[in-house]
Design a protein around this motif. Structure first.
Motif, mmCIF file in Angstrom:
data_model
loop_
_atom_site.group_PDB
_atom_site.id
_atom_site.type_symbol
_atom_site.label_atom_id
_atom_site.label_comp_id
_atom_site.label_asym_id
_atom_site.label_seq_id
_atom_site.Cartn_x
_atom_site.Cartn_y
_atom_site.Cartn_z
ATOM 1 N N GLN A 273 -70.329 -63.448 49.378
ATOM 2 C CA GLN A 273 -69.795 -62.863 50.597
ATOM 3 C C GLN A 273 -69.926 -61.346 50.505
ATOM 4 O O GLN A 273 -69.259 -60.710 49.680
ATOM 5 N N GLN B 79 -68.641 -60.011 56.036
ATOM 6 C CA GLN B 79 -69.516 -61.052 56.575
ATOM 7 C C GLN B 79 -69.031 -62.427 56.130
ATOM 8 O O GLN B 79 -68.195 -62.534 55.239
ATOM 9 N N GLY B 80 -69.568 -63.464 56.741
ATOM 10 C CA GLY B 80 -69.229 -64.813 56.326
ATOM 11 C C GLY B 80 -69.905 -65.172 55.010
ATOM 12 O O GLY B 80 -70.908 -64.568 54.622
ATOM 13 N N TYR C 142 -68.771 -66.638 44.686
ATOM 14 C CA TYR C 142 -67.845 -67.752 44.506
ATOM 15 C C TYR C 142 -68.558 -68.945 43.885
ATOM 16 O O TYR C 142 -69.620 -69.357 44.372
ATOM 17 N N PRO D 6 -63.510 -80.379 51.596
ATOM 18 C CA PRO D 6 -63.978 -79.043 51.967
ATOM 19 C C PRO D 6 -64.206 -78.162 50.753
ATOM 20 O O PRO D 6 -63.697 -78.432 49.661
ATOM 21 N N LEU D 7 -64.956 -77.116 50.938
ATOM 22 C CA LEU D 7 -65.127 -76.124 49.888
ATOM 23 C C LEU D 7 -63.778 -75.464 49.628
ATOM 24 O O LEU D 7 -63.106 -75.032 50.540
ATOM 25 N N PHE E 42 -62.274 -72.331 47.836
ATOM 26 C CA PHE E 42 -62.663 -71.049 47.273
ATOM 27 C C PHE E 42 -61.557 -70.501 46.379
ATOM 28 O O PHE E 42 -60.384 -70.584 46.708
ATOM 29 N N GLY E 43 -61.973 -69.928 45.230
ATOM 30 C CA GLY E 43 -61.049 -69.142 44.429
ATOM 31 C C GLY E 43 -61.184 -67.682 44.839
ATOM 32 O O GLY E 43 -61.510 -67.382 45.991
ATOM 33 N N LYS E 44 -60.949 -66.780 43.905
ATOM 34 C CA LYS E 44 -61.065 -65.350 44.213
ATOM 35 C C LYS E 44 -62.448 -64.798 43.895
ATOM 36 O O LYS E 44 -62.774 -63.680 44.281
ATOM 37 N N TYR F 181 -62.078 -72.127 58.670
ATOM 38 C CA TYR F 181 -61.418 -71.514 57.527
ATOM 39 C C TYR F 181 -60.736 -70.230 57.996
ATOM 40 O O TYR F 181 -61.106 -69.644 59.018
ATOM 41 N N GLN G 298 -59.448 -66.365 56.350
ATOM 42 C CA GLN G 298 -59.550 -65.498 55.184
ATOM 43 C C GLN G 298 -58.768 -64.211 55.418
ATOM 44 O O GLN G 298 -59.012 -63.511 56.403
ATOM 45 N N GLN H 50 -58.576 -62.199 49.555
ATOM 46 C CA GLN H 50 -58.510 -63.613 49.190
ATOM 47 C C GLN H 50 -59.796 -64.326 49.578
ATOM 48 O O GLN H 50 -60.537 -63.869 50.458
ATOM 49 N N GLY H 51 -60.052 -65.456 48.931
ATOM 50 C CA GLY H 51 -61.165 -66.279 49.354
ATOM 51 C C GLY H 51 -60.814 -67.047 50.616
ATOM 52 O O GLY H 51 -59.638 -67.161 50.988
ATOM 53 N N PRO H 52 -61.806 -67.583 51.307
ATOM 54 C CA PRO H 52 -61.526 -68.378 52.503
ATOM 55 C C PRO H 52 -60.660 -69.594 52.192
ATOM 56 O O PRO H 52 -60.812 -70.207 51.134
ATOM 57 N N PHE I 54 -59.312 -73.347 53.695
ATOM 58 C CA PHE I 54 -59.654 -74.427 54.627
ATOM 59 C C PHE I 54 -58.526 -74.647 55.625
ATOM 60 O O PHE I 54 -57.359 -74.710 55.264
ATOM 61 N N MET J 287 -59.534 -63.088 59.156
ATOM 62 C CA MET J 287 -60.844 -63.464 59.673
ATOM 63 C C MET J 287 -60.885 -64.992 59.755
ATOM 64 O O MET J 287 -60.538 -65.674 58.782
ATOM 65 N N LEU K 40 -63.203 -68.152 60.072
ATOM 66 C CA LEU K 40 -64.581 -68.527 59.792
ATOM 67 C C LEU K 40 -64.846 -69.950 60.256
ATOM 68 O O LEU K 40 -64.035 -70.838 60.039
ATOM 69 N N GLU L 248 -70.446 -65.666 60.913
ATOM 70 C CA GLU L 248 -70.077 -64.323 60.498
ATOM 71 C C GLU L 248 -68.584 -64.059 60.637
ATOM 72 O O GLU L 248 -68.097 -63.037 60.195
ATOM 73 N N TRP M 222 -62.747 -61.683 63.571
ATOM 74 C CA TRP M 222 -61.624 -60.922 63.038
ATOM 75 C C TRP M 222 -60.507 -60.869 64.078
ATOM 76 O O TRP M 222 -60.739 -60.503 65.220
#
Lengths: 112, 114
Positions: A38, A42-43, A87, A99-100, A102-104, B35, B37, B41-43, B45, B89, B91, B107, B110
């Motif tokens: 990432q 952005q995504g 990630y 689903p995916l 995600f950690g940090k 998702y 975010q 932090q990560g995204p 779900f 954000m 996603l 993308e 926000w």
């Protein structure tokens, strides 16, 4: 919770290989290792995934240990545009309802 | 391949207002994910659709949040009575339920609640 462990940050000199490690000691036999990155604001962008064999595509290589408890993402010639959060995710590939998670991730800084 | 498209990209709203985000998945992708975010932090779900059916919702999806995918193509995520904690954000992602089922992200949209 994420099932992977990654270092919070790494630096890499431009033009050198970036090797990003990931531990996934509790991975199940049907779980794949996925890598996303990432770039700021952005995504997430898909990079590569694998089950047990090493994989390579136009973006990176994925090396998975024989016991599948860890893996390394390799960016062979890092550029400034590779600066991003990376990630590592484990997931059953063919099941849409897993689903995916995600950690940090690892924040990779490529330095000129 | 036009990718996953999200609209609007940025939204500023006052607390208490309703907001709606739209997601257009990659053509022919029958799975669609939302998702959230927050900074640093990560995204996380939120929810997942297979065609028009919403098959899973995270506990993060409070009753002020509703997602739809009426014809199995585009999806909307509505947040009612927004709170400052909703600033994030959002996603959207999609995938095809064959092959490796790789998930591709848009993308993001926000949201800032003031």
């Amino acid at each position: 919770d994420a099932k992977t462990t990654q270092p919070p940050s790494m630096d890499c000199a431009e033009g050198r290989a970036a090797n990003l490690p990931c531990n996934h000691s509790t991975i199940s036999g049907n779980e794949y290792v996925y890598w996303y990155r990432q770039i700021h604001s952005q995504g997430p962008q898909y990079i590569i995934h694998g089950l047990k064999n090493n994989e390579t595509n136009e973006m990176a290589s994925l090396i998975i240990t024989e016991d599948r408890k860890s893996s390394t993402l390799i960016l062979p010639h890092a550029t400034l545009r590779d600066t991003a959060v990376y990630y590592c995710i484990v997931r059953v590939a063919h099941s849409g309802n897993t689903p995916l998670v995600f950690g940090k991730g690892t924040r990779l800084s490529v330095i000129a | 391949d036009t990718g996953v498209s999200q609209d609007p990209r940025h939204k500023i709203t006052k607390r208490g207002q309703n907001v709606t985000f739209r997601c257009d998945p990659i053509s022919e992708h029958n799975r669609l994910y939302w998702y959230r975010q927050t900074l640093g932090q990560g995204p996380e779900f939120l929810t997942y659709f297979q065609n028009e059916a919403q098959l899973e919702k995270s506990r993060l999806l409070s009753d002020r949040f509703s997602a739809e995918r009426p014809k199995g193509s585009f999806s909307t995520l509505e947040i009612q009575r927004t709170e400052q904690g909703d600033s994030a954000m959002y996603l959207c992602a999609s995938s095809l339920d064959v092959g490796g089922n790789t998930i591709y992200f848009g993308e993001g949209s926000w949201l800032t609640v003031v």
